[in-house]
Scaffold this motif. Structure first.
Motif, PDB file in Angstrom:
ATOM      1  N   GLU A 179       0.828  -1.211   0.000  1.00  0.00           N
ATOM      2  CA  GLU A 179       0.000   0.000   0.000  1.00  0.00           C
ATOM      3  C   GLU A 179       0.862   1.260   0.000  1.00  0.00           C
ATOM      4  O   GLU A 179       0.498   2.270  -0.605  1.00  0.00           O
ATOM      5  N   THR A 180       2.008   1.202   0.654  1.00  0.00           N
ATOM      6  CA  THR A 180       2.929   2.339   0.641  1.00  0.00           C
ATOM      7  C   THR A 180       3.437   2.603  -0.767  1.00  0.00           C
ATOM      8  O   THR A 180       3.539   3.760  -1.198  1.00  0.00           O
ATOM      9  N   LEU A 181       3.760   1.546  -1.507  1.00  0.00           N
ATOM     10  CA  LEU A 181       4.167   1.716  -2.899  1.00  0.00           C
ATOM     11  C   LEU A 181       3.079   2.413  -3.695  1.00  0.00           C
ATOM     12  O   LEU A 181       3.342   3.280  -4.531  1.00  0.00           O
ATOM     13  N   GLN A 182       1.858   2.010  -3.454  1.00  0.00           N
ATOM     14  CA  GLN A 182       0.721   2.509  -4.224  1.00  0.00           C
ATOM     15  C   GLN A 182       0.374   3.957  -3.887  1.00  0.00           C
ATOM     16  O   GLN A 182       0.104   4.765  -4.781  1.00  0.00           O
ATOM     17  N   LYS A 183       0.398   4.295  -2.613  1.00  0.00           N
ATOM     18  CA  LYS A 183      -0.082   5.603  -2.171  1.00  0.00           C
ATOM     19  C   LYS A 183       1.027   6.619  -1.907  1.00  0.00           C
ATOM     20  O   LYS A 183       0.775   7.827  -1.869  1.00  0.00           O
ATOM     21  N   GLY A 184       2.244   6.132  -1.698  1.00  0.00           N
ATOM     22  CA  GLY A 184       3.309   7.036  -1.322  1.00  0.00           C
ATOM     23  C   GLY A 184       3.557   7.006   0.167  1.00  0.00           C
ATOM     24  O   GLY A 184       3.023   6.158   0.895  1.00  0.00           O
ATOM     25  N   LEU A 185       4.354   7.959   0.631  1.00  0.00           N
ATOM     26  CA  LEU A 185       4.892   7.867   1.986  1.00  0.00           C
ATOM     27  C   LEU A 185       4.918   9.233   2.658  1.00  0.00           C
ATOM     28  O   LEU A 185       5.261  10.237   2.045  1.00  0.00           O
ATOM     29  N   PHE A 186       4.544   9.225   3.923  1.00  0.00           N
ATOM     30  CA  PHE A 186       4.666  10.430   4.735  1.00  0.00           C
ATOM     31  C   PHE A 186       6.115  10.593   5.162  1.00  0.00           C
ATOM     32  O   PHE A 186       6.662   9.769   5.882  1.00  0.00           O
ATOM     33  N   LYS A 187       6.757  11.648   4.697  1.00  0.00           N
ATOM     34  CA  LYS A 187       8.179  11.882   4.988  1.00  0.00           C
ATOM     35  C   LYS A 187       8.339  12.978   6.046  1.00  0.00           C
ATOM     36  O   LYS A 187       9.099  13.923   5.889  1.00  0.00           O
ATOM     37  N   GLY A 188       7.580  12.830   7.111  1.00  0.00           N
ATOM     38  CA  GLY A 188       7.645  13.792   8.190  1.00  0.00           C
ATOM     39  C   GLY A 188       8.790  13.504   9.142  1.00  0.00           C
ATOM     40  O   GLY A 188       9.710  12.747   8.826  1.00  0.00           O
ATOM     41  N   PRO A 189       8.746  14.074  10.337  1.00  0.00           N
ATOM     42  CA  PRO A 189       9.854  13.909  11.288  1.00  0.00           C
ATOM     43  C   PRO A 189       9.999  12.463  11.738  1.00  0.00           C
ATOM     44  O   PRO A 189       9.009  11.724  11.823  1.00  0.00           O
ATOM     45  N   PRO A 190      11.221  12.027  12.025  1.00  0.00           N
ATOM     46  CA  PRO A 190      11.436  10.657  12.501  1.00  0.00           C
ATOM     47  C   PRO A 190      10.889  10.473  13.913  1.00  0.00           C
ATOM     48  O   PRO A 190      10.507  11.439  14.588  1.00  0.00           O
ATOM     49  N   ARG A 191      10.852   9.221  14.338  1.00  0.00           N
ATOM     50  CA  ARG A 191      10.384   8.908  15.684  1.00  0.00           C
ATOM     51  C   ARG A 191      11.193   9.659  16.736  1.00  0.00           C
ATOM     52  O   ARG A 191      12.394   9.827  16.600  1.00  0.00           O
ATOM     53  N   ASN A 192      10.515  10.079  17.786  1.00  0.00           N
ATOM     54  CA  ASN A 192      11.168  10.704  18.919  1.00  0.00           C
ATOM     55  C   ASN A 192      10.761   9.915  20.164  1.00  0.00           C
ATOM     56  O   ASN A 192       9.647  10.047  20.662  1.00  0.00           O
ATOM     57  N   GLU A 193      11.669   9.085  20.646  1.00  0.00           N
ATOM     58  CA  GLU A 193      11.320   8.169  21.725  1.00  0.00           C
ATOM     59  C   GLU A 193      10.991   8.890  23.026  1.00  0.00           C
ATOM     60  O   GLU A 193      10.177   8.412  23.820  1.00  0.00           O
ATOM     61  N   GLN A 194      11.614  10.037  23.254  1.00  0.00           N
ATOM     62  CA  GLN A 194      11.303  10.786  24.475  1.00  0.00           C
ATOM     63  C   GLN A 194       9.846  11.232  24.475  1.00  0.00           C
ATOM     64  O   GLN A 194       9.122  11.068  25.471  1.00  0.00           O
ATOM     65  N   ILE A 195       9.408  11.793  23.347  1.00  0.00           N
ATOM     66  CA  ILE A 195       8.014  12.241  23.236  1.00  0.00           C
ATOM     67  C   ILE A 195       7.074  11.043  23.341  1.00  0.00           C
ATOM     68  O   ILE A 195       6.049  11.087  24.032  1.00  0.00           O
ATOM     69  N   ARG A 196       7.420   9.945  22.657  1.00  0.00           N
ATOM     70  CA  ARG A 196       6.563   8.755  22.683  1.00  0.00           C
ATOM     71  C   ARG A 196       6.423   8.198  24.102  1.00  0.00           C
ATOM     72  O   ARG A 196       5.333   7.789  24.513  1.00  0.00           O
ATOM     73  N   ASN A 197       7.522   8.192  24.827  1.00  0.00           N
ATOM     74  CA  ASN A 197       7.457   7.684  26.200  1.00  0.00           C
ATOM     75  C   ASN A 197       6.572   8.563  27.081  1.00  0.00           C
ATOM     76  O   ASN A 197       5.878   8.058  27.974  1.00  0.00           O
ATOM     77  N   GLU A 198       6.599   9.868  26.829  1.00  0.00           N
ATOM     78  CA  GLU A 198       5.717  10.766  27.582  1.00  0.00           C
ATOM     79  C   GLU A 198       4.252  10.426  27.334  1.00  0.00           C
ATOM     80  O   GLU A 198       3.431  10.398  28.259  1.00  0.00           O
ATOM     81  N   PHE A 199       3.915  10.141  26.076  1.00  0.00           N
ATOM     82  CA  PHE A 199       2.538   9.769  25.758  1.00  0.00           C
ATOM     83  C   PHE A 199       2.186   8.398  26.326  1.00  0.00           C
ATOM     84  O   PHE A 199       1.056   8.177  26.789  1.00  0.00           O
ATOM     85  N   ARG A 200       3.148   7.474  26.319  1.00  0.00           N
ATOM     86  CA  ARG A 200       2.891   6.155  26.899  1.00  0.00           C
ATOM     87  C   ARG A 200       2.611   6.266  28.398  1.00  0.00           C
ATOM     88  O   ARG A 200       1.758   5.558  28.939  1.00  0.00           O
ATOM     89  N   ASN A 201       3.329   7.171  29.053  1.00  0.00           N
ATOM     90  CA  ASN A 201       3.090   7.385  30.489  1.00  0.00           C
ATOM     91  C   ASN A 201       1.721   8.001  30.738  1.00  0.00           C
ATOM     92  O   ASN A 201       1.049   7.663  31.724  1.00  0.00           O
ATOM     93  N   ILE A 202       1.295   8.887  29.848  1.00  0.00           N
ATOM     94  CA  ILE A 202      -0.049   9.468  29.972  1.00  0.00           C
ATOM     95  C   ILE A 202      -1.106   8.379  29.839  1.00  0.00           C
ATOM     96  O   ILE A 202      -2.103   8.362  30.570  1.00  0.00           O
ATOM     97  N   ILE A 203      -0.881   7.454  28.900  1.00  0.00           N
ATOM     98  CA  ILE A 203      -1.826   6.347  28.726  1.00  0.00           C
ATOM     99  C   ILE A 203      -1.915   5.519  30.005  1.00  0.00           C
ATOM    100  O   ILE A 203      -3.008   5.127  30.440  1.00  0.00           O
ATOM    101  N   LYS A 204      -0.761   5.275  30.650  1.00  0.00           N
ATOM    102  CA  LYS A 204      -0.758   4.506  31.899  1.00  0.00           C
ATOM    103  C   LYS A 204      -1.531   5.230  32.995  1.00  0.00           C
ATOM    104  O   LYS A 204      -2.268   4.620  33.767  1.00  0.00           O
ATOM    105  N   ASP A 205      -1.356   6.564  33.060  1.00  0.00           N
ATOM    106  CA  ASP A 205      -1.971   7.346  34.137  1.00  0.00           C
ATOM    107  C   ASP A 205      -3.443   7.671  33.867  1.00  0.00           C
ATOM    108  O   ASP A 205      -4.281   7.586  34.780  1.00  0.00           O
ATOM    109  N   LYS A 206      -3.749   8.038  32.617  1.00  0.00           N
ATOM    110  CA  LYS A 206      -5.089   8.578  32.329  1.00  0.00           C
ATOM    111  C   LYS A 206      -5.877   7.772  31.299  1.00  0.00           C
ATOM    112  O   LYS A 206      -7.055   8.062  31.078  1.00  0.00           O
ATOM    113  N   GLY A 207      -5.204   6.821  30.644  1.00  0.00           N
ATOM    114  CA  GLY A 207      -5.906   5.999  29.678  1.00  0.00           C
ATOM    115  C   GLY A 207      -5.754   6.505  28.254  1.00  0.00           C
ATOM    116  O   GLY A 207      -5.517   7.708  28.026  1.00  0.00           O
TER     117      GLY A 207
END
Length: 305
Positions: free
Chosen positions: A103-131
């Motif tokens: 599907e990526t071949l067919q539709k193309g690709l989002f070339k935005g910013p790469p993963r940021n593990e610090q930001i992701r971990n902050e959101f994962r912690n929010i999920i643990k605390d607040k759902g």
């Protein structure tokens, strides 16, 4: 158009393309997420070394199992390879059952910013605390258009959308419009399929064959080389189950039955993915003999050049 042969596992994609290669001068670009890894041969149903000598295969055995590989990597690699193969006056063909890659071949690709593990971990912690629902409601406020497109239970997409917003300070929907990379080529996508019970029978037999030809030894070698079962590469079906067998957590029969069930369920998910894709041609391979199917693909290919 570039042909893509895809569909659920065990439908006979590899066998078909090897026969097709006897009729036209082609090179294969692998679209299977796990065949890129070295030392993982049996469990990924990788073409044999002899088969790879007969016809050039790309994107097989390019990484060790401790590395990661993404749809974005595949998109960039595949487009570059298509250009190189065409420049040699050969025909490229994409083969593999990873729906996201196709599907990526067919539709193309989002070339935005790469993963940021610090930001992701902050959101994962929010999920643990607040759902997760709390994050989804936040996404609805900043990007209601994208929130409506995804499930409120899709933590991966919710976190990615909020991550991009944190980095770029614009909604994910707007970022897609700005940073989307469109494909250079057009594709003719064939989804191979079989009747459900016939497919399940093929899956069960293939798992038995993989065990017979040394899958347990393959996993044991990976373990002895220091590759953990927690690596992303080990999400390939069967590897974690065999790790557990080696560690004494299951007997062999239980392991085999679990692998068969997981593989059948995976085939269901693959079919669901392809049903949601647009502009694909469904091919019931049981309605063709090999010669007729080869002639069909060759005819379509010739007409599209």
């Amino acid at each position: 158009m570039i042909p893509v042969i895809t569909g659920p596992t065990a439908t006979g994609k590899t066998d078909f393309v090897l026969n097709l290669a006897k009729e036209i001068d082609l090179e294969i670009i692998n679209a299977d997420a796990y065949q890129v890894y070295k030392y993982m041969d049996i469990g990924t149903a990788k073409p044999s070394l002899e088969e790879r000598k007969q016809i050039k295969h790309h994107l097989i055995d390019i990484l060790t199992p401790d590395k990661t590989y993404s749809a974005g990597d595949f998109f960039d690699n595949a487009e570059k390879l298509i250009e190189e193969i065409l420049a040699k006056n050969k025909k490229p063909i994409i083969v593999g059952g990873t729906g996201l890659y196709v599907e990526t071949l067919q539709k193309g690709l989002f070339k935005g910013p790469p993963r940021n593990e610090q930001i992701r971990n902050e959101f994962r912690n929010i999920i643990k605390d607040k759902g997760l629902q709390y994050l989804y409601e936040h996404l609805k406020k900043i990007d209601p258009e994208y929130a409506l497109k995804i499930s409120e239970n899709d933590s991966v997409r919710i976190i990615r959308a909020l991550e991009v917003y944190e980095i770029l300070k614009i909604p994910f929907t707007e970022a897609h419009r700005i940073y989307h990379k469109y494909p250079k080529f057009q594709y003719k996508i064939y989804v191979f399929y079989r009747k459900r019970q016939n497919l399940y029978d093929r899956i069960n037999k293939r798992v038995d064959t993989m065990i017979k030809f040394g899958w347990v030894d393959e996993v044991n070698n990976l373990k002895n080389m220091g590759y953990s079962k927690d690596l992303p590469s080990m999400k390939a079906i069967g590897y974690c189950e065999i790790y557990d067998y080696i560690e004494g957590k299951m007997d062999l029969d239980e392991t085999i039955q679990k692998i068969k069930k997981r593989t059948r369920n995976f085939a269901k998910r693959q079919l669901t993915w392809f049903r949601h894709m647009q502009n694909v041609e469904w091919v019931d391979v049981e309605n063709y003999d090999m010669k007729d199917l080869i002639n069909k693909i060759i005819s379509d290919y010739d007409c599209s050049i």
